[in-house]
Design a protein around this motif. Structure first.
Motif, PDB file in Angstrom:
ATOM      1  N   ALA A  39       0.829  -1.204   0.000  1.00 26.69           N
ATOM      2  CA  ALA A  39       0.000   0.000   0.000  1.00 26.69           C
ATOM      3  C   ALA A  39       0.863   1.252   0.000  1.00 26.69           C
ATOM      4  CB  ALA A  39      -0.930  -0.007   1.209  1.00 26.69           C
ATOM      5  N   THR A  40       1.930   1.254   0.806  1.00 29.72           N
ATOM      6  CA  THR A  40       2.805   2.414   0.876  1.00 29.72           C
ATOM      7  C   THR A  40       3.484   2.669  -0.459  1.00 29.72           C
ATOM      8  OG1 THR A  40       3.226   2.012   3.230  1.00 29.72           O
ATOM      9  CG2 THR A  40       4.795   3.418   2.065  1.00 29.72           C
ATOM     10  N   SER A  41       3.901   1.620  -1.111  1.00 31.99           N
ATOM     11  CA  SER A  41       4.651   1.782  -2.359  1.00 31.99           C
ATOM     12  C   SER A  41       3.795   2.296  -3.495  1.00 31.99           C
ATOM     13  CB  SER A  41       5.290   0.452  -2.762  1.00 31.99           C
ATOM     14  OG  SER A  41       4.311  -0.484  -3.171  1.00 31.99           O
ATOM     15  N   CYS A  42       2.476   2.248  -3.369  1.00 30.19           N
ATOM     16  CA  CYS A  42       1.612   2.646  -4.487  1.00 30.19           C
ATOM     17  C   CYS A  42       1.139   4.082  -4.394  1.00 30.19           C
ATOM     18  CB  CYS A  42       0.408   1.707  -4.585  1.00 30.19           C
ATOM     19  SG  CYS A  42      -0.966   2.113  -3.482  1.00 30.19           S
ATOM     20  N   VAL A  43       1.424   4.799  -3.307  1.00 31.50           N
ATOM     21  CA  VAL A  43       0.743   6.076  -3.083  1.00 31.50           C
ATOM     22  C   VAL A  43       1.196   7.159  -4.057  1.00 31.50           C
ATOM     23  CG1 VAL A  43       0.262   7.909  -1.434  1.00 31.50           C
ATOM     24  CG2 VAL A  43       0.321   5.529  -0.658  1.00 31.50           C
ATOM     25  N   VAL A  44       2.457   7.577  -4.023  1.00 33.37           N
ATOM     26  CA  VAL A  44       2.904   8.693  -4.855  1.00 33.37           C
ATOM     27  C   VAL A  44       2.818   8.337  -6.333  1.00 33.37           C
ATOM     28  CG1 VAL A  44       4.873  10.138  -5.482  1.00 33.37           C
ATOM     29  CG2 VAL A  44       4.353   9.727  -3.083  1.00 33.37           C
ATOM     30  N   GLN A  45       3.436   7.229  -6.718  1.00 34.54           N
ATOM     31  CA  GLN A  45       3.412   6.839  -8.122  1.00 34.54           C
ATOM     32  C   GLN A  45       2.020   6.392  -8.551  1.00 34.54           C
ATOM     33  OE1 GLN A  45       6.480   3.885  -8.652  1.00 34.54           O
ATOM     34  NE2 GLN A  45       8.127   5.287  -8.112  1.00 34.54           N
ATOM     35  N   GLY A  46       1.334   5.652  -7.691  1.00 36.47           N
ATOM     36  CA  GLY A  46       0.004   5.154  -8.035  1.00 36.47           C
ATOM     37  C   GLY A  46      -1.011   6.262  -8.207  1.00 36.47           C
ATOM     38  N   LEU A  47      -1.012   7.252  -7.300  1.00 35.69           N
ATOM     39  CA  LEU A  47      -1.949   8.362  -7.413  1.00 35.69           C
ATOM     40  C   LEU A  47      -1.655   9.206  -8.652  1.00 35.69           C
ATOM     41  CD1 LEU A  47      -2.306   9.518  -3.701  1.00 35.69           C
ATOM     42  CD2 LEU A  47      -4.117   8.620  -5.160  1.00 35.69           C
ATOM     43  N   THR A  48      -0.372   9.389  -8.960  1.00 32.57           N
ATOM     44  CA  THR A  48      -0.007  10.126 -10.167  1.00 32.57           C
ATOM     45  C   THR A  48      -0.535   9.414 -11.403  1.00 32.57           C
ATOM     46  OG1 THR A  48       2.001  10.968  -9.109  1.00 32.57           O
ATOM     47  CG2 THR A  48       1.894  11.087 -11.508  1.00 32.57           C
ATOM     48  N   ALA A  49      -0.290   8.110 -11.483  1.00 32.08           N
ATOM     49  CA  ALA A  49      -0.778   7.335 -12.620  1.00 32.08           C
ATOM     50  C   ALA A  49      -2.301   7.344 -12.682  1.00 32.08           C
ATOM     51  CB  ALA A  49      -0.264   5.901 -12.528  1.00 32.08           C
ATOM     52  N   HIS A  50      -2.937   7.338 -11.526  1.00 26.12           N
ATOM     53  CA  HIS A  50      -4.402   7.298 -11.471  1.00 26.12           C
ATOM     54  C   HIS A  50      -5.009   8.545 -12.081  1.00 26.12           C
ATOM     55  CE1 HIS A  50      -8.410   7.532  -9.432  1.00 26.12           C
ATOM     56  NE2 HIS A  50      -8.407   6.247  -9.744  1.00 26.12           N
ATOM     57  N   TYR A  51      -4.492   9.736 -11.701  1.00 24.67           N
ATOM     58  CA  TYR A  51      -5.114  10.944 -12.261  1.00 24.67           C
ATOM     59  C   TYR A  51      -4.744  11.130 -13.733  1.00 24.67           C
ATOM     60  CZ  TYR A  51      -1.168  14.339 -12.294  1.00 24.67           C
ATOM     61  OH  TYR A  51      -0.021  15.016 -12.569  1.00 24.67           O
ATOM     62  N   LEU A  52      -3.550  10.648 -14.128  1.00 23.53           N
ATOM     63  CA  LEU A  52      -3.169  10.766 -15.534  1.00 23.53           C
ATOM     64  C   LEU A  52      -4.079   9.926 -16.423  1.00 23.53           C
ATOM     65  CD1 LEU A  52       0.740  10.666 -15.320  1.00 23.53           C
ATOM     66  CD2 LEU A  52      -0.693  12.633 -15.928  1.00 23.53           C
ATOM     67  N   THR A  53      -4.489   8.772 -15.944  1.00 25.34           N
ATOM     68  CA  THR A  53      -5.303   7.876 -16.771  1.00 25.34           C
ATOM     69  C   THR A  53      -6.802   8.056 -16.568  1.00 25.34           C
ATOM     70  OG1 THR A  53      -5.088   6.136 -15.083  1.00 25.34           O
ATOM     71  CG2 THR A  53      -3.514   6.102 -16.916  1.00 25.34           C
ATOM     72  N   SER A  54      -7.203   8.779 -15.522  1.00 28.01           N
ATOM     73  CA  SER A  54      -8.639   8.896 -15.232  1.00 28.01           C
ATOM     74  C   SER A  54      -9.204  10.291 -15.479  1.00 28.01           C
ATOM     75  CB  SER A  54      -8.930   8.475 -13.786  1.00 28.01           C
ATOM     76  OG  SER A  54      -8.247   9.328 -12.881  1.00 28.01           O
ATOM     77  N   THR A  55      -8.423  11.349 -15.219  1.00 26.96           N
ATOM     78  CA  THR A  55      -8.988  12.694 -15.327  1.00 26.96           C
ATOM     79  C   THR A  55      -8.147  13.675 -16.135  1.00 26.96           C
ATOM     80  OG1 THR A  55      -7.955  13.322 -13.224  1.00 26.96           O
ATOM     81  CG2 THR A  55     -10.215  12.488 -13.126  1.00 26.96           C
ATOM     82  N   ALA A  56      -6.822  13.537 -16.142  1.00 28.41           N
ATOM     83  CA  ALA A  56      -5.966  14.538 -16.778  1.00 28.41           C
ATOM     84  C   ALA A  56      -6.239  14.667 -18.272  1.00 28.41           C
ATOM     85  CB  ALA A  56      -4.488  14.198 -16.547  1.00 28.41           C
ATOM     86  N   HIS A  57      -6.703  13.599 -18.905  1.00 29.13           N
ATOM     87  CA  HIS A  57      -6.957  13.647 -20.349  1.00 29.13           C
ATOM     88  C   HIS A  57      -8.301  14.276 -20.685  1.00 29.13           C
ATOM     89  CE1 HIS A  57      -9.584  10.224 -19.602  1.00 29.13           C
ATOM     90  NE2 HIS A  57      -8.576   9.569 -19.052  1.00 29.13           N
ATOM     91  N   ALA A  58      -9.070  14.667 -19.649  1.00 25.42           N
ATOM     92  CA  ALA A  58     -10.339  15.388 -19.840  1.00 25.42           C
ATOM     93  C   ALA A  58     -11.286  14.669 -20.804  1.00 25.42           C
ATOM     94  CB  ALA A  58     -10.073  16.817 -20.318  1.00 25.42           C
ATOM     95  N   ASP A  59     -11.288  13.357 -20.762  1.00 26.79           N
ATOM     96  CA  ASP A  59     -12.161  12.525 -21.605  1.00 26.79           C
ATOM     97  C   ASP A  59     -11.916  12.702 -23.105  1.00 26.79           C
ATOM     98  OD1 ASP A  59     -13.461  11.201 -19.539  1.00 26.79           O
ATOM     99  OD2 ASP A  59     -14.927  12.805 -19.289  1.00 26.79           O
ATOM    100  N   LEU A  60     -10.720  13.175 -23.464  1.00 24.68           N
ATOM    101  CA  LEU A  60     -10.386  13.279 -24.885  1.00 24.68           C
ATOM    102  C   LEU A  60     -10.052  11.922 -25.483  1.00 24.68           C
ATOM    103  CD1 LEU A  60      -8.244  16.545 -24.888  1.00 24.68           C
ATOM    104  CD2 LEU A  60     -10.624  16.260 -25.614  1.00 24.68           C
ATOM    105  N   ILE A  61      -9.813  10.937 -24.619  1.00 26.05           N
ATOM    106  CA  ILE A  61      -9.610   9.570 -25.079  1.00 26.05           C
ATOM    107  C   ILE A  61     -10.748   8.712 -24.546  1.00 26.05           C
ATOM    108  CG2 ILE A  61      -8.087   9.087 -23.113  1.00 26.05           C
ATOM    109  CD1 ILE A  61      -6.647   7.042 -24.863  1.00 26.05           C
TER     110      ILE A  61
END
Length: 239
Positions: A166-188
């Motif tokens: 759980a600890t190992s997933c926080v910084v990198q995991g949260l970054t990857a999560h927003y990049l793939t879920s919201t940062a693209h603004a549904d353009l994909i």
């Protein structure tokens, strides 16, 4: 993939808690059988000083020194004290140590940790957070035995997920999560292609797998030396 789904659930639960921090019910499940009719607010064994990896002058790796009598942080309104069992180590930590990203000196290194709650404020207790709850988090000062964490920054760790994982997933995991879920603004959209660079590295290993779970077609890039890692992520193409 099951683990990625579990971590995605952790992130979603936390997002709901941030939007409703006054909720009376808790998303934290007791992992040690503590009952709620006599809630503990603090472990009696929290010392006044602790062991921590401290930077007093910025520089190379020698600037990070272990101290055995650094003051234990005080609990703040709306926060908790976490007794750390693990601290994540991320490349960005070196930027703080070197002074590339300036911080007030002295400071404790790290910004990712996991452990059990050792003390809770009244506000955190009102949200159902209890001493003994297992959590992960991302705030400064995780290279230490204890860290003060705002309740809104806590990630409850589900049963079956180790605190180390759980600890190992926080910084990198949260970054990857927003990049793939919201940062693209549904353009994909589902079924469309995306290009993810550096899938041999930490964050983009997460991103490639999360993108596949969202139904995207993934082209990954990586160095030849990490081709075995990039090729094991389930992407559609690898450059």
């Amino acid at each position: 993939h099951n683990f990625i789904k579990t971590c995605t659930t952790m992130f979603s639960v936390t997002s709901r808690r941030v939007l409703n921090t006054a909720a009376s019910s808790s998303v934290y499940g007791s992992r040690n059988g503590l009952t709620s009719f006599l809630p503990l607010r603090c472990m009696s064994s929290i010392p006044s000083t602790m062991k921590a990896a401290v930077v007093r002058e910025v520089g190379d790796a020698h600037a990070l020194k272990v101290e055995h009598d650094f003051p234990t942080p005080e609990i703040k309104p709306g926060g908790v004290i976490v007794k750390n069992q693990y601290a994540g180590i991320n490349f960005i930590d070196t930027y703080h140590r070197k002074g590339l990203y300036p911080r007030d000196l002295p400071f404790i290194g790290g910004q990712e940790g996991g452990g059990t709650i050792a003390a809770v404020s009244d506000e955190a207790a009102a949200q159902g957070i209890k001493v003994g709850d297992a959590v992960a988090y991302s705030v400064f000062g995780s290279y230490a035995q204890y860290t003060a964490v705002p309740a809104a920054k806590l990630l409850p760790v589900p049963e079956g997920v180790g605190l180390d994982v759980a600890t190992s997933c926080v910084v990198q995991g949260l970054t990857a999560h927003y990049l793939t879920s919201t940062a693209h603004a549904d353009l994909i959209k589902e079924g469309e292609w995306c290009l993810i660079h550096g899938v041999g590295g930490g964050t983009c290993q997460w991103a490639a797998q999360m993108a596949k779970l969202r139904g995207f077609k993934v082209i990954g890039t990586c160095s030849k030396g990490k081709a075995d890692i990039g090729g094991a992520l389930g992407g559609d193409e690898l450059i």
